[in-house]
Design a protein around this motif. Structure first.
Motif, mmCIF file in Angstrom:
data_model
loop_
_atom_site.group_PDB
_atom_site.id
_atom_site.type_symbol
_atom_site.label_atom_id
_atom_site.label_comp_id
_atom_site.label_asym_id
_atom_site.label_seq_id
_atom_site.Cartn_x
_atom_site.Cartn_y
_atom_site.Cartn_z
ATOM 1 N N THR A 100 -29.905 -11.111 -40.872
ATOM 2 C CA THR A 100 -29.774 -12.523 -40.508
ATOM 3 C C THR A 100 -29.453 -12.677 -39.030
ATOM 4 O O THR A 100 -30.004 -13.534 -38.341
ATOM 5 C CB THR A 100 -28.663 -13.189 -41.344
ATOM 6 O OG1 THR A 100 -28.954 -13.008 -42.730
ATOM 7 C CG2 THR A 100 -28.573 -14.678 -41.049
ATOM 8 N N VAL A 152 -32.122 -17.517 -39.098
ATOM 9 C CA VAL A 152 -30.804 -17.662 -39.734
ATOM 10 C C VAL A 152 -30.862 -18.711 -40.837
ATOM 11 O O VAL A 152 -30.361 -18.503 -41.951
ATOM 12 C CB VAL A 152 -29.738 -18.044 -38.674
ATOM 13 C CG1 VAL A 152 -28.433 -18.438 -39.348
ATOM 14 C CG2 VAL A 152 -29.502 -16.897 -37.724
ATOM 15 N N MET A 153 -31.488 -19.848 -40.537
ATOM 16 C CA MET A 153 -31.577 -20.919 -41.527
ATOM 17 C C MET A 153 -32.361 -20.459 -42.754
ATOM 18 O O MET A 153 -31.940 -20.701 -43.892
ATOM 19 C CB MET A 153 -32.250 -22.142 -40.907
ATOM 20 C CG MET A 153 -32.370 -23.327 -41.862
ATOM 21 S SD MET A 153 -32.918 -24.840 -41.039
ATOM 22 C CE MET A 153 -34.559 -24.345 -40.513
ATOM 23 N N MET A 162 -30.288 -17.959 -44.710
ATOM 24 C CA MET A 162 -29.170 -18.648 -45.347
ATOM 25 C C MET A 162 -29.648 -19.462 -46.542
ATOM 26 O O MET A 162 -28.958 -19.544 -47.566
ATOM 27 C CB MET A 162 -28.466 -19.551 -44.343
ATOM 28 C CG MET A 162 -27.646 -18.826 -43.288
ATOM 29 S SD MET A 162 -26.285 -17.848 -43.969
ATOM 30 C CE MET A 162 -25.225 -19.139 -44.588
ATOM 31 N N ALA A 186 -22.511 -19.007 -41.535
ATOM 32 C CA ALA A 186 -23.603 -19.126 -40.558
ATOM 33 C C ALA A 186 -23.081 -18.974 -39.135
ATOM 34 O O ALA A 186 -23.688 -18.301 -38.300
ATOM 35 C CB ALA A 186 -24.325 -20.458 -40.731
ATOM 36 N N GLY A 194 -25.420 -21.475 -34.987
ATOM 37 C CA GLY A 194 -24.869 -21.304 -36.328
ATOM 38 C C GLY A 194 -24.588 -22.629 -37.002
ATOM 39 O O GLY A 194 -24.868 -22.818 -38.188
ATOM 40 N N GLY A 249 -27.216 -23.648 -39.602
ATOM 41 C CA GLY A 249 -26.511 -23.324 -40.836
ATOM 42 C C GLY A 249 -26.135 -24.533 -41.657
ATOM 43 O O GLY A 249 -25.799 -24.419 -42.840
#
Length: 648
Positions: free
Chosen positions: A276, A540-541, A544, A576, A625, A629
């Motif tokens: 991630t 990352v999104m 997640m 996140a 983040g 996130g």
């Protein structure tokens, strides 16, 4: 007789199935008093689990009225329903629903975390409950190290953690062998004897026989409701109220607990967490390295320009570079240089002439640029003496054949000995070496040329045979701006010559132009690096979001034991941010490592890191983040508890 603790009137629950609607519950009317032990039985698909979910405030009825302790659940918001589950209900699930990354004690403590109980108090109570259930020696073990019966005991301890008045047990012995099942039922009997209201959902008649009241349900309707033992004395229906809203210390404690849970979840899935943050690592490393490369380039360029001479104006004959008539213009003279040296903006002035000659010493010869300059030339151009001396004004006046050579000439003609005092020949003219200066960078060519510096009078007399100048170099006084000095020089010489038959090269213009160019290139490459950072944020999104889908069961458990939507949102958002922040720090470390490796292979140039860019990178990774996130965290917090619990 006291009011019922639980009251259902006309409860109906329907689900959409394509264009049709399926009724799981059809007008359920039911009352359960405090302290009862009730078994709800029925075949698979009869609606008993749906009824339990509604009783536990995990699901909402399509229509009808549900009141608990006199409070109608339809009038409660999400946080108030979470408070009911947290403070008054204890859930025992068939599949245990323990979190694999936590120990037995950690799993038992979860409801107390969301209730805001201090770590010391909840740890003490959790261990006391486990000891009571015969699990003292296994308190530090994780679910994967426990048998089914032991996991169910941990589940029961968790249900009791906040002192729940109502225990909801969904097939509590369904996944256990008969001996473990009997032990669990014995524990439920004890809880009932202590005054807890126990509601067991089961299809097993043997399990149901332990209850004093059996409610049978079929096709979404209650078909039987009978007492198996005489009704005992019951408690009233008063429920403890949810504690007041969290104080500032409570919020701080909640944040701390969410942070710890986020770290545990990340550590339990180390590879996923690393993948991630990989995009963030690459993006931050790229941005910091590119900024360092740009700043290093600018400093190198400015250093090279400084080696040409700082704050200098060089005046040439002609209208500009490429003027074919410039060689025939002879109006730029030594008298102009002498007149300029008397101006207040002039710190140093030197005439220059030049020619190319073959220079030789012994059997070694090479081409060299012979520059005729004044005594102030070395100051104006910022040349540093490495050995010997420089010629002076007397040498200029006497047309002395003293020569100062650069380091390239020394290396070419005198690789192993000192050249000072030696005599060399430039063409047929003998020259005595008096000093050596470090090589000067050239703004328009290689710095590897051999350079000989003589008094300009000697070059005019012995090589050129004329008195006109190639250029005049003027070092500007620090008290004057370069632009003002250039304007003054232009006006002064135009008056002397009667026309503007010269042009001026301003080193400050070169510096500004090259600096602007390097800044533009740095900005361009930085934007490319920023794009990679944004791509990393999208990664990352995405991961997640996948993480949320993989952890729906965990989310369901947390909601069942009383987590608010804000608690779930906070935990996933913190995860996140931690991922991006750690990724940002690793990215900065990677950028510094790139600079170290770069310095091992390239000695003439180095990356220059900026504290501002590093701080900005950390802030940027945190913002990524939060920004990328939030959507996954929001999705996690809005999951339906029932759907989440069944999504394992």
């Amino acid at each position: 007789m006291s009011d019922p603790l639980i009251s259902l009137s006309g409860i109906r629950r329907a689900y959409a199935s394509g264009d049709e609607e399926i009724e799981a519950l059809k007008g359920i009317d039911l009352e359960i008093r405090a302290g009862e032990m009730v078994a709800i039985i029925g075949a698979s698909g009869s609606g008993k689990s749906t009824l339990m979910n509604i009783l536990g405030c995990l699901d909402n009825p399509t229509s009808g009225r549900y009141a608990i302790g006199g409070r109608e659940t339809a009038r409660l918001n999400g946080d108030e329903l979470a408070a009911l589950r947290r403070e008054h209900f204890g859930f025992i699930f068939q599949r245990y629903h323990l979190l694999p990354e936590l120990s037995a004690t950690g799993n038992v403590e979860i409801p107390a975390i969301y209730a805001g109980i201090s770590p010391a108090r909840r740890h003490e109570r959790a261990n006391a409950l486990l000891a009571r259930l015969g699990m003292a020696e296994r308190a530090g073990h994780r679910p994967g190290q426990l048998s089914g019966g032991q996991q169910q005991r941990v589940s029961i301890a968790r249900a009791l953690m906040n002192g729940a008045e109502i225990i909801l047990a969904d097939e509590p012995t369904g996944a256990l062998d008969s001996r473990s099942g009997d032990e669990v039922l014995a524990i439920l009997d004890e809880l009932h004897a202590e005054g807890h209201t126990v509601i067991i959902v089961t299809h097993d008649a043997h399990v149901a026989s332990r209850a004093e009241r059996i409610i049978e349900i079929a096709d979404g309707e209650i078909i039987s409701d009978r007492m198996t033992r005489p009704e005992a004395a019951r408690q009233d229906a008063t429920l403890r109220r949810d504690p007041a809203k969290r104080s500032a210390a409570g919020f701080l404690n909640a944040f701390s607990e969410a942070f710890n849970m986020a770290l545990l979840a990340m550590w339990a899935h180390k590879l996923r967490s690393f993948l991630t943050m990989l995009g963030i690592i690459i993006g931050i490393a790229s941005v910091v390295s590119v900024v360092a490369l740009g700043q290093g380039s600018q400093q190198q360029v400015l250093a090279n320009i400084s080696s040409l001479g700082t704050n200098t104006l060089e005046i040439f004959a002609g209208k500009g570079f490429g003027d074919v008539r410039a060689g025939r213009i002879t109006t730029l003279t030594v008298a102009d240089a002498d007149a300029l040296s008397g101006q207040p903006y002039a710190a140093a002035v030197t005439p220059t002439v030049s020619t190319s000659k073959t220079v030789r010493y012994g059997s070694t010869e090479s081409n060299a640029l012979v520059s005729g300059v004044g005594a102030q030339y070395f100051t104006a151009k910022g040349l540093e003496l490495s050995e010997g001396r420089l010629f002076d004004a007397e040498s200029v006046k006497s047309m002395a054949q003293d020569v100062v050579i650069d380091a390239n000439t020394k290396d070419a003609l005198f690789p192993e000995t000192s050249p000072v005092g030696k005599v060399i020949f430039a063409g047929d003219v003998p020259l005595r070496i008096v000093g050596v200066v470090k090589s000067q960078q050239s703004g328009f060519g290689s710095s590897g040329n051999l350079q000989l510096y003589l008094p300009y009078t000697a070059v005019q007399a012995r090589f050129l045979g004329e008195t006109s100048l190639r250029s005049i170099i003027l070092q500007v006084n620090d008290a004057y701006s370069m632009d003002d000095a250039q304007t003054s020089v232009t006006h002064f010489l135009t008056q002397r010559h009667g026309t503007e038959d010269f042009y001026i090269l301003n080193t400050d213009d070169i510096r500004e132009t090259i600096t602007s160019t390097t800044q533009t290139l740095t900005l361009l490459v930085t934007m490319i690096a920023v794009i990679s950072l944004v791509v990393g944020g999208i990664g990352v999104m995405n991961i997640m979001l996948v993480s949320v889908s993989e952890r729906v069961s965990e989310i369901g458990v947390r909601m069942a034991v009383g987590a608010r939507q804000s608690d779930i949102l906070r935990q996933f958002l913190i995860e996140a941010v931690i991922v991006c922040l750690v990724g940002g720090l690793l990215g900065i470390g990677g950028a510094l490592l790139i600079g170290f490796v770069f310095s091992l292979f390239v000695s003439s140039f180095s990356l220059v890191y900026s504290l501002t860019s590093i701080i900005a990178a950390v802030v940027c990774s945190s913002m990524i983040g939060i920004a990328f996130g939030y959507l996954p965290a929001r999705n996690a917090s809005r999951l339906d508890p029932v759907a989440a619990l069944s999504g394992e």
